[in-house]
Design a protein around this motif. Structure first.
Motif, mmCIF file in Angstrom:
data_model
loop_
_atom_site.group_PDB
_atom_site.id
_atom_site.type_symbol
_atom_site.label_atom_id
_atom_site.label_comp_id
_atom_site.label_asym_id
_atom_site.label_seq_id
_atom_site.Cartn_x
_atom_site.Cartn_y
_atom_site.Cartn_z
ATOM 1 N N ASP A 128 -1.847 1.620 -1.345
ATOM 2 C CA ASP A 128 -2.274 0.839 -0.305
ATOM 3 C C ASP A 128 -1.408 -0.616 0.155
ATOM 4 N N THR A 129 -1.465 -1.247 1.142
ATOM 5 C CA THR A 129 -0.631 -1.982 1.393
ATOM 6 C C THR A 129 -0.307 -3.300 0.323
ATOM 7 N N GLU A 130 -1.602 -3.730 -0.370
ATOM 8 C CA GLU A 130 -1.717 -4.575 -1.533
ATOM 9 C C GLU A 130 -0.952 -4.322 -2.424
ATOM 10 N N GLN A 131 -1.085 -2.888 -3.010
ATOM 11 C CA GLN A 131 -0.462 -2.464 -3.970
ATOM 12 C C GLN A 131 1.235 -2.327 -3.908
ATOM 13 N N PHE A 132 1.490 -2.084 -2.703
ATOM 14 C CA PHE A 132 2.928 -2.064 -2.330
ATOM 15 C C PHE A 132 3.432 -3.440 -2.522
ATOM 16 N N LEU A 133 2.816 -4.516 -1.993
ATOM 17 C CA LEU A 133 3.055 -5.749 -2.195
ATOM 18 C C LEU A 133 3.121 -6.316 -3.594
ATOM 19 N N ASP A 134 2.303 -5.928 -4.401
ATOM 20 C CA ASP A 134 2.148 -6.301 -5.798
ATOM 21 C C ASP A 134 3.328 -5.690 -6.356
ATOM 22 N N PHE A 135 3.760 -4.479 -6.041
ATOM 23 C CA PHE A 135 5.000 -3.977 -6.461
ATOM 24 C C PHE A 135 6.324 -4.877 -6.190
ATOM 25 N N ARG A 191 10.332 -11.773 2.975
ATOM 26 C CA ARG A 191 9.933 -12.713 3.941
ATOM 27 C C ARG A 191 9.098 -12.033 5.163
ATOM 28 N N ALA A 192 9.590 -10.597 5.450
ATOM 29 C CA ALA A 192 9.173 -9.994 6.673
ATOM 30 C C ALA A 192 7.795 -9.554 6.226
ATOM 31 N N CYS A 193 7.305 -9.559 5.147
ATOM 32 C CA CYS A 193 6.163 -9.038 4.561
ATOM 33 C C CYS A 193 5.047 -10.186 4.336
ATOM 34 N N GLY A 194 5.570 -11.497 4.751
ATOM 35 C CA GLY A 194 4.785 -12.649 4.393
ATOM 36 C C GLY A 194 4.763 -13.256 3.100
ATOM 37 N N LEU A 195 5.564 -12.599 2.316
ATOM 38 C CA LEU A 195 5.848 -12.897 0.954
ATOM 39 C C LEU A 195 6.839 -13.894 0.862
ATOM 40 N N ASP A 196 6.689 -14.801 -0.408
ATOM 41 C CA ASP A 196 7.786 -15.978 -0.652
ATOM 42 C C ASP A 196 9.059 -15.388 -1.016
ATOM 43 N N PRO A 197 9.967 -15.757 -0.279
ATOM 44 C CA PRO A 197 11.305 -15.244 -0.551
ATOM 45 C C PRO A 197 12.016 -16.036 -1.838
ATOM 46 N N SER A 198 11.608 -17.098 -2.086
ATOM 47 C CA SER A 198 12.131 -18.033 -3.001
ATOM 48 C C SER A 198 12.387 -17.611 -4.461
ATOM 49 N N TYR A 199 13.389 -18.104 -4.931
ATOM 50 C CA TYR A 199 13.813 -17.326 -6.283
ATOM 51 C C TYR A 199 12.827 -17.978 -7.277
ATOM 52 N N GLY A 200 12.117 -16.826 -8.067
ATOM 53 C CA GLY A 200 11.112 -17.253 -9.071
ATOM 54 C C GLY A 200 9.756 -17.285 -8.429
ATOM 55 N N ALA A 201 9.439 -17.413 -7.318
ATOM 56 C CA ALA A 201 8.370 -17.743 -6.721
ATOM 57 C C ALA A 201 7.042 -16.798 -7.458
ATOM 58 N N THR A 250 9.943 5.932 1.995
ATOM 59 C CA THR A 250 8.873 6.695 2.712
ATOM 60 C C THR A 250 7.638 5.860 2.595
ATOM 61 N N GLY A 251 7.226 5.355 1.359
ATOM 62 C CA GLY A 251 6.089 4.688 1.296
ATOM 63 C C GLY A 251 5.949 3.677 2.298
ATOM 64 N N ALA A 252 7.022 2.692 2.365
ATOM 65 C CA ALA A 252 7.079 1.479 3.198
ATOM 66 C C ALA A 252 6.791 1.968 4.782
ATOM 67 N N ARG A 253 7.469 3.128 4.944
ATOM 68 C CA ARG A 253 7.310 3.551 6.515
ATOM 69 C C ARG A 253 5.771 4.072 6.597
ATOM 70 N N ARG A 254 5.341 4.688 5.728
ATOM 71 C CA ARG A 254 3.945 5.358 5.722
ATOM 72 C C ARG A 254 2.941 4.386 5.998
ATOM 73 N N LEU A 255 3.171 3.222 5.392
ATOM 74 C CA LEU A 255 2.268 1.963 5.413
ATOM 75 C C LEU A 255 2.512 1.136 6.780
ATOM 76 N N GLY A 256 3.467 1.293 7.357
ATOM 77 C CA GLY A 256 3.990 0.467 8.542
ATOM 78 C C GLY A 256 4.368 -0.813 8.200
ATOM 79 N N LEU A 257 4.830 -0.773 6.920
ATOM 80 C CA LEU A 257 5.550 -2.419 6.288
ATOM 81 C C LEU A 257 6.582 -2.649 7.559
ATOM 82 N N PRO A 258 7.061 -3.876 7.413
ATOM 83 C CA PRO A 258 8.138 -4.349 8.573
ATOM 84 C C PRO A 258 9.419 -3.549 7.974
ATOM 85 N N ASP A 259 10.301 -3.155 8.850
ATOM 86 C CA ASP A 259 11.488 -2.568 8.606
ATOM 87 C C ASP A 259 12.353 -2.994 7.597
ATOM 88 N N ALA A 260 12.367 -4.308 7.334
ATOM 89 C CA ALA A 260 13.280 -4.895 6.196
ATOM 90 C C ALA A 260 13.052 -4.312 4.936
#
Ligand SMILES: [Fe+2]
Ligand SMILES: [Fe+2]
Length: 330
Positions: A128-135, A191-201, A250-260
């Motif tokens: 699911d989306t939260e698992q993908f973001l965890d990854f 960043r596109a997923c709303g996560l923190d892109p800074s180094y070591g975040a 494929t998983g990112a597209r299946r979940l409709g995550l941002p294109d980035a």
């Protein structure tokens, strides 16, 4: 640019953080006794912090500590324990290699025996989306400094192997375009997923197995003595990337995550198929032809990459499955 200091996770990282903040040494034990250092988050975080002094540094930490004898001494002690555990971890894998084969076939044997679970398959079909973001958060520890650990090896090589490593890293570092830097592509995906892109975040949430993947790469890269292992690690890393990247995309597209997100993984489908050949045929083979005594180290690097990836993958899937089980139980 540099990583924020994390919270300690036990007596060893407590000691390291005190040292890095300039609060003086403490008498805490070096490594928690009885633990497997590769799965000990206190030890792995400590090692990561000490190695990071050679990468981008740590916020609020005196850069002079990079070459401070006490800091180096502690790092060396932890590295010795880590390397001993790593040798033990790969012993059975290396026993499968036919000593009479040529190097490319020996690497092929190790790759063919890879028994790591497929995190990429799970991401493609079930996550699911939260698992993908965890990854993505776990992977950010490496991808925000993508290919940096292997870059330390460039001045330690010569001839065809050096040329091929530079060619491979030219792609990783953007192929002449700042916008193409792979670490930047990954930051854009975060960043596109709303996560923190800074180094070591996401250092505080990095699991021991995630950290062990990273500390191993840095140890191999930073020690000239381990240049063969660093290049073997690179060969395995690139050889196990192209197909999984296709599934993750494929998983990112299946979940409709941002294109980035898919853009980052798509970039690696073809690139890493090329890098696999470069790393095995054009780096490891000429390196060992030139320095035959490095053969064992190259194979150790291959096996270490596969074994640590399998460890991280098993831990990742176990956590996700545990989460799924809890949801069902509720
Ligand atoms: Fe890359
Ligand atoms: Fe690559």
């Amino acid at each position: 640019m540099s990583a924020p200091l994390p919270e300690p996770r036990g007596p060893v990282s407590e000691r390291v953080l005190r040292m890095l903040r300039g609060d003086g040494p403490s008498s805490a034990p070096l490594v928690s006794t009885g633990d497997d250092v590769l799965q000990d988050e206190d030890a792995q975080l400590s090692l990561w912090l000490l190695l990071e002094l050679h990468h981008r540094g740590l916020q609020g930490v005196d850069p002079e500590l990079e070459w401070d004898p006490q800091v180096i001494g502690l790092r060396r002690d932890l590295e010795q324990v880590h390397l001993a555990a790593l040798r033990e971890l790969v012993r059975d894998r290396l026993a499968l290699v036919d000593p009479d084969d040529d190097l490319a076939r020996q690497i092929g044997t190790l790759l063919a025996q890879d028994d790591g679970p497929s995190v990429a398959d799970f991401l493609a079909r079930r996550a699911d989306t939260e698992q993908f973001l965890d990854f993505l958060r776990q992977r950010s520890i490496y991808h925000l400094k993508e290919s940096d650990p292997h870059a330390f090896v460039v001045p330690r090589l010569d001839g065809p192997a050096k040329v091929a490593l530079a060619e491979l890293q030219y792609d990783e570092f953007g192929a002449g375009r700042p916008a193409g830097l792979h670490s930047l592509l990954f930051a854009q995906a975060l960043r596109a997923c709303g996560l923190d892109p800074s180094y070591g975040a996401y250092l505080d949430g990095a699991r021991a197995s995630t950290l062990a993947v990273n500390t191993t790469m840095s140890i191999f890269g930073l020690h000239r003595r381990w240049r063969g292992a660093a290049m073997g690690h690179l060969a395995a890393f690139e050889s196990t990337s192209s197909m999984p990247c296709r599934r993750i995309s494929t998983g990112a597209r299946r979940l409709g995550l941002p294109d980035a997100v898919a853009v980052y993984y798509d970039e690696h489908i073809e690139a890493d198929a090329v890098h696999e050949q470069l790393a095995i045929r054009n780096i490891c083979v000429p390196l060992v032809a030139d320095e035959p005594e490095l053969r064992e180290d190259v194979l150790l690097g291959v096996a270490a990459c596969l074994a640590l990836d399998a460890l991280a993958g098993r831990e990742q899937l176990a956590l996700w499955h545990a989460g799924a089980t809890e949801e069902v139980a509720v």
